[in-house]
Design a protein around this motif. Structure first.
Motif, short mmCIF file in Angstrom:
data_model
loop_
_atom_site.label_atom_id
_atom_site.label_comp_id
_atom_site.label_asym_id
_atom_site.label_seq_id
_atom_site.Cartn_x
_atom_site.Cartn_y
_atom_site.Cartn_z
N GLY A 153 0.84 -1.21 0.00
CA GLY A 153 0.00 0.00 0.00
C GLY A 153 0.86 1.25 0.00
N ALA A 154 1.86 1.27 0.88
CA ALA A 154 2.77 2.41 0.97
C ALA A 154 3.84 2.37 -0.11
CB ALA A 154 3.44 2.43 2.34
N ARG A 155 3.97 1.23 -0.81
CA ARG A 155 4.99 1.01 -1.84
C ARG A 155 6.39 1.20 -1.25
NH1 ARG A 155 3.94 -1.75 -5.81
NH2 ARG A 155 5.27 -0.62 -7.29
N THR A 156 6.64 0.54 -0.11
CA THR A 156 7.96 0.65 0.52
C THR A 156 8.52 -0.74 0.86
OG1 THR A 156 6.87 0.90 2.68
CG2 THR A 156 7.61 2.92 1.59
N LEU A 157 9.84 -0.80 0.85
CA LEU A 157 10.59 -1.92 1.40
C LEU A 157 11.42 -1.37 2.55
CD1 LEU A 157 12.11 -3.52 -1.86
CD2 LEU A 157 10.06 -4.27 -0.64
N THR A 158 11.30 -1.97 3.74
CA THR A 158 12.04 -1.49 4.91
C THR A 158 12.82 -2.65 5.53
OG1 THR A 158 10.25 0.07 5.32
CG2 THR A 158 11.87 -0.22 7.08
N TRP A 159 14.12 -2.45 5.71
CA TRP A 159 14.96 -3.47 6.35
C TRP A 159 14.87 -3.32 7.86
CZ3 TRP A 159 15.83 -1.87 1.51
CH2 TRP A 159 16.31 -2.80 0.59
N HIS A 160 14.80 -4.46 8.54
CA HIS A 160 14.77 -4.46 10.00
C HIS A 160 15.76 -5.47 10.54
CE1 HIS A 160 11.17 -1.96 10.37
NE2 HIS A 160 10.61 -2.67 9.42
N ARG A 161 16.36 -5.15 11.69
CA ARG A 161 17.18 -6.11 12.44
C ARG A 161 16.49 -6.39 13.77
NH1 ARG A 161 22.14 -6.65 9.51
NH2 ARG A 161 22.53 -8.44 10.88
N VAL A 162 16.53 -7.65 14.19
CA VAL A 162 15.76 -8.08 15.35
C VAL A 162 16.62 -8.98 16.24
CG1 VAL A 162 13.64 -9.23 16.10
CG2 VAL A 162 13.71 -8.12 13.86
N GLU A 163 16.60 -8.69 17.54
CA GLU A 163 17.28 -9.56 18.50
C GLU A 163 16.46 -10.83 18.70
OE1 GLU A 163 18.26 -7.63 22.14
OE2 GLU A 163 19.39 -6.04 21.12
N TYR A 164 17.15 -11.92 18.95
CA TYR A 164 16.45 -13.17 19.24
C TYR A 164 17.26 -13.93 20.28
CZ TYR A 164 19.82 -15.79 16.42
OH TYR A 164 20.96 -16.37 15.95
N ASP A 165 16.70 -15.08 20.72
CA ASP A 165 17.34 -15.85 21.78
C ASP A 165 18.46 -16.72 21.19
OD1 ASP A 165 18.05 -17.36 23.94
OD2 ASP A 165 15.99 -17.86 24.53
N ILE A 166 19.63 -16.10 21.01
CA ILE A 166 20.77 -16.80 20.40
C ILE A 166 21.19 -18.00 21.26
CG2 ILE A 166 23.22 -16.57 19.77
CD1 ILE A 166 22.63 -13.65 19.03
N ALA A 167 21.21 -17.80 22.58
CA ALA A 167 21.68 -18.87 23.47
C ALA A 167 20.81 -20.13 23.34
CB ALA A 167 21.69 -18.39 24.92
N SER A 168 19.52 -19.93 23.15
CA SER A 168 18.62 -21.07 23.00
C SER A 168 18.93 -21.83 21.70
CB SER A 168 17.17 -20.57 23.02
OG SER A 168 16.30 -21.58 22.58
N THR A 169 19.11 -21.09 20.62
CA THR A 169 19.47 -21.75 19.35
C THR A 169 20.79 -22.48 19.48
OG1 THR A 169 18.26 -20.10 18.04
CG2 THR A 169 19.96 -21.36 16.89
N GLN A 170 21.78 -21.84 20.14
CA GLN A 170 23.09 -22.48 20.30
C GLN A 170 22.98 -23.77 21.12
OE1 GLN A 170 24.95 -18.99 22.03
NE2 GLN A 170 26.29 -18.79 20.23
N ALA A 171 22.18 -23.74 22.19
CA ALA A 171 22.03 -24.93 23.03
C ALA A 171 21.41 -26.07 22.23
CB ALA A 171 21.18 -24.60 24.26
N ARG A 172 20.42 -25.72 21.40
CA ARG A 172 19.77 -26.76 20.61
C ARG A 172 20.72 -27.29 19.52
NH1 ARG A 172 15.17 -28.12 20.89
NH2 ARG A 172 14.68 -28.35 18.67
N MET A 173 21.61 -26.42 19.02
CA MET A 173 22.59 -26.88 18.03
C MET A 173 23.56 -27.87 18.66
SD MET A 173 23.28 -23.33 15.98
CE MET A 173 24.40 -23.99 14.74
N ARG A 174 24.02 -27.56 19.87
CA ARG A 174 24.96 -28.49 20.54
C ARG A 174 24.27 -29.81 20.81
NH1 ARG A 174 25.88 -23.74 23.68
NH2 ARG A 174 27.56 -22.55 22.72
N ALA A 175 23.02 -29.75 21.24
CA ALA A 175 22.28 -30.99 21.54
C ALA A 175 22.08 -31.83 20.29
CB ALA A 175 20.93 -30.65 22.17
N ALA A 176 21.99 -31.16 19.13
CA ALA A 176 21.78 -31.89 17.87
C ALA A 176 23.09 -32.41 17.30
CB ALA A 176 21.09 -30.97 16.86
#
Ligand code: ZN
Length: 242
Positions: free
Chosen positions: A205-228
């Motif tokens: 509608g506004a004819r725009t593209l907007t970039w965003h950066r977002v914090e997330y739970d990195i430690a949780s992803t890392q823990a699940r990666m180690r477990a996998a």
């Protein structure tokens, strides 16, 4: 209509969900587009595929997706990436592998084309230089295109000598006549030194593209990666955005 554009989610459920929550905090999300590398590297391929399917996302395949569903080998991957592909593949159901295998390499939708690498080489080319952008524009049939693969947020305007402009958090482009290539950055494994996940919000509608950066739970992803059993460095790099 508000569309979330992501790429290179790489089985990072926390990253994808943080992006969607960020976009939904400002209004409804009507569509999701993904420029490939849905799986690989991260610990939750089924959760990421499930969320994209639930939302009816428009997706194209990246190199990791093609390898995880058996459409190509991992000879071109480094050892950690190849191992992650095998671990991801073993986590997927037959139905999820079949879904990955059905993804197109290029998708045209309205004014946009989605492709993982480039239109010259949809799976492998890292579009990083002006000459590559020119070649891509030569094959682009829609006004705008979305690429991924490099994990770097940027845009390119078509001109005599297209320049590649790095997109920062909050950068916005108004869509007009000029042709564009955009990269939303990575919603699962940023590589520009900023560990926050990245996406583009497209407001038609506004004819725009907007970039965003977002914090997330990195430690949780890392823990699940180690477990996998995923490579330690793959988990560590998430904290540095490298
Ligand atoms: Zn990737």
């Amino acid at each position: 209509m508000r569309t979330v554009i992501v790429s290179d989610v790489h089985s990072n459920r926390e990253g994808l969900f943080a992006v969607l929550a960020h976009a939904e905090a400002a209004g409804p999300v009507d569509a999701v587009w993904c420029a490939g590398d849905i799986v690989g590297y991260g610990p939750d391929p089924s959760a990421v595929i499930g969320e994209l399917r639930r939302r009816g996302a428009l997706c194209v395949a990246g190199n990791h997706d093609r390898a995880a569903c058996g459409l190509m080998g991992t000879e071109e991957f480094n050892a950690a990436a190849a191992s992650a592909v095998r671990i991801n593949a073993a986590m997927l159901s037959d139905q999820e592998r079949a879904w990955l295998a059905r993804l197109p390499l290029v998708a045209e939708h309205g004014d946009f084309t989605l492709v993982h690498g480039s239109l010259r080489d949809p799976v492998w080319e890292y579009l990083l230089r002006p000459g590559q952008a020119s070649a891509h524009f030569g094959l682009q049939r829609t006004r705008y295109s979305v690429v991924g693969h490099s994990h770097l947020p940027f845009w390119v305007e078509e001109r005599d000598s297209p320049g590649i402009r790095r997109a920062e958090d909050g950068d916005a482009l108004e869509l007009g006549e000029r042709r564009l290539i955009v990269n939303p950055g990575s919603a699962g494994q940023p590589r520009d030194g900023d560990p926050r996940v990245s996406y583009i919000l497209y407001d038609d509608g506004a004819r725009t593209l907007t970039w965003h950066r977002v914090e997330y739970d990195i430690a949780s992803t890392q823990a699940r990666m180690r477990a996998a059993g995923l490579d330690r460095w793959l988990a560590e790099r998430l904290a540095f955005g490298r």
